[in-house]
Design a protein around this motif. Structure first.
Motif, short mmCIF file in Angstrom:
data_model
loop_
_atom_site.label_atom_id
_atom_site.label_comp_id
_atom_site.label_asym_id
_atom_site.label_seq_id
_atom_site.Cartn_x
_atom_site.Cartn_y
_atom_site.Cartn_z
N SER A 1 9.41 2.62 11.89
CA SER A 1 9.22 3.19 10.55
C SER A 1 10.42 2.99 9.63
CB SER A 1 8.94 4.70 10.67
OG SER A 1 10.01 5.36 11.34
N GLU B 1 -0.82 -6.58 7.72
CA GLU B 1 -0.94 -5.18 8.13
C GLU B 1 0.04 -4.92 9.26
OE1 GLU B 1 -4.94 -4.47 9.36
OE2 GLU B 1 -5.66 -4.11 7.31
N VAL C 1 5.63 -0.57 9.60
CA VAL C 1 5.83 -0.67 8.15
C VAL C 1 5.86 -2.14 7.74
CG1 VAL C 1 7.07 1.50 7.87
CG2 VAL C 1 8.35 -0.58 8.42
N THR D 1 11.94 1.47 6.89
CA THR D 1 11.59 0.64 5.73
C THR D 1 12.79 -0.17 5.22
OG1 THR D 1 12.02 2.53 4.27
CG2 THR D 1 9.73 2.17 4.97
N GLU E 1 1.19 -1.63 12.26
CA GLU E 1 1.10 -0.25 12.76
C GLU E 1 2.37 0.51 12.38
OE1 GLU E 1 0.33 -0.31 16.91
OE2 GLU E 1 -1.68 -1.19 16.69
N ALA F 1 0.83 -1.20 0.00
CA ALA F 1 0.00 0.00 0.00
C ALA F 1 0.87 1.25 0.00
CB ALA F 1 -0.92 0.00 1.22
N GLU F 2 0.32 2.35 -0.48
CA GLU F 2 1.08 3.59 -0.58
C GLU F 2 1.62 4.06 0.76
OE1 GLU F 2 -0.92 6.69 -2.66
OE2 GLU F 2 -1.24 5.50 -4.47
N ASP F 3 0.86 3.81 1.84
CA ASP F 3 1.34 4.25 3.16
C ASP F 3 2.33 3.26 3.78
OD1 ASP F 3 -0.26 2.14 3.96
OD2 ASP F 3 -1.65 3.34 5.14
N GLY F 4 2.58 2.16 3.10
CA GLY F 4 3.56 1.19 3.56
C GLY F 4 3.14 0.36 4.76
N LYS F 5 1.86 0.43 5.13
CA LYS F 5 1.40 -0.25 6.34
C LYS F 5 0.65 -1.55 6.06
CE LYS F 5 1.18 3.91 9.19
NZ LYS F 5 2.22 3.46 10.14
N SER F 6 0.48 -1.89 4.83
CA SER F 6 -0.16 -3.16 4.48
C SER F 6 0.38 -3.63 3.14
CB SER F 6 -1.69 -3.02 4.42
OG SER F 6 -2.08 -2.09 3.44
#
Length: 269
Positions: A168, A144, A148, A170, A146, A63-68
């Motif tokens: 966070s 998923e 990354v 990555t 919370e 996902a774009e937010d990197g959380k899933s």
């Protein structure tokens, strides 16, 4: 008529004889002819279902937010097909759909609408009919976090992994996903190891030590040390980090915590 034949062939990749027959049966309607060919392709695919699909590709979508993220495994009969652009596009499309579907249940995912009137299942069967090989949607997983998600697929497309990480970082998440792909952990922590598996391993190691003539009074210590090796080889957080063997994965992660992982390898379960 020739224009219609050309158009339907471009849309379906079907042979000229099949296209002509479909157009005749559809009374010249191109859309109906395409539908007929897809239906007939699915029938053809079903006849191929008894042929083993041992090749294929693994693909992920984050996902774009990197959380899933989601990961899929799609199998083919030959590596030649796995390198086919249409097959690669199908696998990519399925990975994107899996991210939207948010499911790790294969039966649920098979019925997910891809947004073009097809389900994942019908798209795979249609591709099998067009390509001419048995194609199988084998696995899907969704993670998923919370923090990354780290994702990695080996350059040959046959091994891939997802890792859920708190924090966070990555780069760390991706490195650990690469490690998972390379080192095949069976468990995340010691707590996940089934007690019966440990007892079976303990019995094997004990009998081995006794058979080698080790004194009974030190066998327990020997077995304890070897069980530690078992954990080191099989538990992700205790494995030696693939990029730096002086660190365990847990130490490499630092303040980040690995909360889950998924590993897909073509043909492995």
């Amino acid at each position: 008529m020739m224009e219609s034949i050309k158009k339907v062939r471009e849309l379906t990749g079907a042979g000229i004889v099949d296209v002509k027959k479909a157009l005749n049966d559809a009374e010249g309607n191109e859309e109906k002819a395409v539908a007929l060919l897809r239906e007939r392709g699915i029938v053809k695919a079903a006849k191929k279902a008894d042929r083993e699909a041992k090749e294929g590709l693994v693909a992920f979508k984050v996902a774009e937010d990197g959380k899933s993220a989601a990961i899929v495994e799609v199998n083919s009969e030959t590596d030649f097909v796995a390198r086919n652009a249409d097959f690669q596009n199908l696998v990519k499309q399925l990975a994107e759909a899996a991210l939207g579907a948010k499911t790790s249940d294969l039966d649920t995912f098979r019925n997910v609408d891809l947004g073009n009137g097809e389900t994942a299942d019908t798209a795979v069967k249609g591709a099998a009919g067009k390509i001419g090989e048995n194609i199988v949607l084998s696995r899907v997983a969704y993670l998923e976090s919370e923090g990354v998600i780290g994702a990695y697929v080996h350059s040959n497309g046959k091994i891939g992994a997802l890792v859920a990480l708190t924090g966070s970082d990555t780069a760390v998440a991706k490195d650990i996903a690469l490690h998972v792909a390379a080192e095949r952990p069976r468990y995340l922590t010691r707590n996940e190891v089934d007690g019966s598996a440990i007892e079976a391993e303990r019995e094997i190691l004990t009998n081995k030590a006794l058979n080698e003539g080790k004194p009974a009074q030190i066998v327990e210590k020997i077995v304890a040390g070897q069980l530690g090796k078992f954990y080191e080889e099989n538990v992700l957080l205790e494995q030696k980090f693939v990029k730096d063997n002086s660190l365990t994965v847990a130490k490499y992660a630092g303040d980040n915590t690995v909360t889950a992982y998924v590993r897909f390898e073509i043909g492995a379960k």
